[in-house]
Design a protein around this motif. Structure first.
Motif, PDB file in Angstrom:
ATOM      1  N   LYS A 101       0.800  -1.230   0.000  1.00 43.91           N
ATOM      2  CA  LYS A 101       0.000   0.000   0.000  1.00 43.91           C
ATOM      3  C   LYS A 101       0.828   1.273   0.000  1.00 43.91           C
ATOM      4  N   GLU A 160     -10.901  -0.687   3.291  1.00 44.69           N
ATOM      5  CA  GLU A 160     -10.241  -1.935   2.899  1.00 44.69           C
ATOM      6  C   GLU A 160     -10.350  -2.157   1.403  1.00 44.69           C
ATOM      7  N   SER A 193      -4.053  -4.809  -2.215  1.00 45.65           N
ATOM      8  CA  SER A 193      -5.262  -5.341  -1.592  1.00 45.65           C
ATOM      9  C   SER A 193      -4.996  -5.835  -0.169  1.00 45.65           C
ATOM     10  N   ASP A 194      -6.069  -5.789   0.645  1.00 43.21           N
ATOM     11  CA  ASP A 194      -5.991  -6.327   2.002  1.00 43.21           C
ATOM     12  C   ASP A 194      -6.471  -7.770   2.015  1.00 43.21           C
ATOM     13  N   LYS A 195      -7.499  -8.018   1.214  1.00 46.84           N
ATOM     14  CA  LYS A 195      -8.077  -9.355   1.186  1.00 46.84           C
ATOM     15  C   LYS A 195      -8.171  -9.815  -0.256  1.00 46.84           C
ATOM     16  N   LYS A 251      -6.729 -13.080   3.931  1.00 47.52           N
ATOM     17  CA  LYS A 251      -5.806 -11.947   3.886  1.00 47.52           C
ATOM     18  C   LYS A 251      -4.796 -12.159   2.761  1.00 47.52           C
TER      19      LYS A 251
END
Lengths: 332, 259
Positions: free
Chosen positions: A273, B40, B217-219, B233
């Motif tokens: 990120k 998210e 991405s987080d998931k 995750k």
């Protein structure tokens, strides 16, 4: 000996505002048994180079080159017939969109049998010849990793998945046992697993048959996994050329660096990120090309000298054209 | 904490077979479950024809699911509160080129969702358009432009502006980066991440590019033949993939990166 040698290839297109240089002194060489990647964004003239090599350009475009040779033979001075001979026997092209470049009105088997040269076919009578053709076609399909050749030969392009059509195109290209395979964006829009399959296939062909490959793409990940050398194009100018490893580890040209940075997978230390390093602006259109180094307006290191086209400089086998390359500190 | 968007047992069956479609195998999607919190990012990965785009369409309401529920902030979305869905879940379509109307200016393209979904007057709408254009890194003057006058990256920005203009809570994007060139792509990725940080958007996107998926991405939700085969995750999936198909995907990605 170099197989294909292109020096200062310039391609001009006639437009309302005069002649536009779509390719400006592009040069590279391709050695025997080498995989060379041609990298660039859309509109950078990658496909134009491919079309210039195979001679599929409109007549009213002006092509000039200091050198454009195939095994020492000048391609530009050959007449139509001789050039086709070379293309027929030695060069094969996989075009960009497999589904669109296959004939939709004819089963794939017929298309494949059509490209098998007569002197490869055994047998005296037509039924023997037909069987021989079918055998060769089936062998080719097995070679590229299509198992069910019967089903594949009977179906039309729209009935099969994209990756199978792509493999089929490769099989068609290999039918004439070429020395050079030009693959124009063969992995576009594919998911990772099929992409890896196709890349492995090309690498294997290169190793087993000493096939030279000109791999045209902007997918750096795919390129870095298979290519030996890389040529970076920007707006029709060759920006940097060199061995893959060197370019990946230590690019000299700001544009090459920007390209490398744009693929997050290359940098293991990058925290998720975090912002990626990006170059401002977009690729200029052909009507509004800047003078001199065409990266100029977007380049973070540009200075006044950049309105003149930089000469090609070289460090060992690594060529670049930039006034202020990255390995030199800013001394202006 | 109530998740921003929750999907429970969502499934979709292709419509009743008509006579000329008899005999063709029907596509069945789901059941699919996932949750998304504010800020998210969920990535949907899968092979071609695995129902990724269909899932995106179900989320924004282009298609109606045959069973299952979608909850936005704990409230169930049905036909009755379609307005709310329009305001809060926006979509960026697969090809930004073709999803913009070539016959009207960018200003009018952005004006349309405002006119249809809000009570703003012309002056307020204009203000909002200018503000949104600036937000995505375009100039106010771009509202007088037509589609063909913009470059690929700018078009993608307009598509993003159209999704953002109603201040949604969730953005669903169908392959937003596929058509973009590398240098422009990182600009758009950065822009999306910045907007997400500032506005707390929930972001769902579909992509083939595992490098970018891993980065932003987080998931991840992995789909195969209409089923969600694995979800979790990003870190977990990339390091310890369980499902066979996921392992294949991750391995081939590693094979590309590793050498």
């Amino acid at each position: 000996m170099s197989l294909l040698d292109i020096k200062n290839l310039t391609l001009e297109i006639d437009s309302a505002s005069g002649w536009i240089k779509a390719l400006d002194k592009a040069s590279f060489t391709l050695a025997d048994g080498e995989i060379r990647a041609l990298v660039g964004e859309s509109g950078s003239g990658k496909s134009l180079i491919v079309r210039a090599i195979v001679g599929a350009l409109p007549d009213n475009w002006r092509i000039t080159a200091d050198r454009m040779t195939w095994k020492g033979q000048d391609l530009l001075s050959l007449d139509q017939q001789e050039r086709r001979e070379i293309l027929r026997n030695d060069i094969a092209v996989i075009f960009q969109n497999p589904k669109q470049s296959l004939d939709p009105s004819c089963p794939l088997g017929e298309q494949l049998e059509e490209v098998i040269a007569d002197n490869n076919v055994e047998g005296r009578f037509f039924w023997q010849k037909r069987q021989s053709r079918q055998r060769i076609a089936a062998n080719l399909l097995h070679k590229v990793g299509i198992k069910d050749h019967r089903l594949c030969m009977q179906s039309y392009p729209h009935q099969l998945a994209d990756d199978i059509c792509q493999k089929f195109m490769i099989a068609m290209a290999l039918a004439s046992e070429p020395k050079l395979l030009i693959a124009d964006d063969p992995t576009r829009g594919m998911e990772v697993t099929t992409k890896v399959q196709i890349l492995k296939l090309l690498t294997r062909l290169n190793q087993i048959r000493q096939l030279s490959i000109l791999f045209v793409s902007h997918d750096l990940l795919a390129i870095s996994s298979m290519a030996h050398t890389m040529t970076v194009l920007y707006c029709g100018q060759t920006v940097e050329t060199g061995p893959m490893e060197q370019l990946k580890r230590r690019p000299f040209h700001p544009y090459t660096k920007a390209l490398m940075d744009s693929a997050p997978s290359f940098r293991k230390d990058l925290p998720p990120k975090s912002p990626l390093l990006a170059m401002d602006g977009t690729i200029p259109t052909l009507q509004h090309l800047p003078i001199g180094c065409r990266l100029g307006p977007r380049c973070p290191r540009a200075q006044r000298e950049c309105v003149k086209m930089p000469e090609v400089r070289r460090v060992h086998s690594h060529y670049y054209s930039c006034h202020f390359p990255l390995h030199r500190s800013n001394k202006a | 904490m109530i998740p921003l968007l929750a999907v429970e047992d969502l499934s979709y069956q292709q419509g009743r077979s008509r006579r000329w479609m008899r005999g063709r195998s029907q596509f069945h999607l789901g059941p699919i479950n996932f949750e998304l919190r504010a800020g998210e990012t969920l990535a949907i990965v899968g092979e071609n024809g695995s129902g990724k785009s269909l899932l995106a369409k179900l989320l924004v309401g282009v298609e109606t699911p045959s069973s299952g529920d979608i909850y936005l902030n704990g409230q169930r979305l049905t036909m009755h509160n379609i307005k709310q869905r329009c305001l809060n879940i926006r979509m960026i379509f697969q090809q930004s080129n073709e999803s913009l109307n070539p016959g009207i200016t960018i200003g009018s393209i952005l004006d349309e969702p405002l006119r249809l979904n809000t009570q703003m007057n012309a002056y307020e709408r204009n203000e909002k358009i200018v503000e949104t254009l600036k937000q995505v890194g375009l100039l106010p003057d771009h509202r007088y432009f037509y589609r063909h006058m913009l470059s690929d990256g700018q078009r993608q920005r307009v598509a993003l502006a159209r999704a953002l203009i109603l201040n949604p809570q969730v953005i669903v994007a169908d392959e937003p980066f596929a058509a973009l060139d590398p240098s422009v792509r990182s600009q758009i990725v950065n822009l999306l991440m910045k907007l997400q940080r500032e506005l707390g958007l929930g972001f769902i996107f579909i992509s083939h590019n595992l490098g970018i998926v891993r980065h932003i991405s987080d998931k991840i939700l992995i789909m195969q033949r209409g089923m969600a085969v694995e979800a979790g995750k990003t870190d977990t999936i990339f390091n310890w993939p369980k499902n066979e198909y996921t392992q294949k995907l991750v391995n081939s990605h590693q094979a590309l990166v590793g050498r």
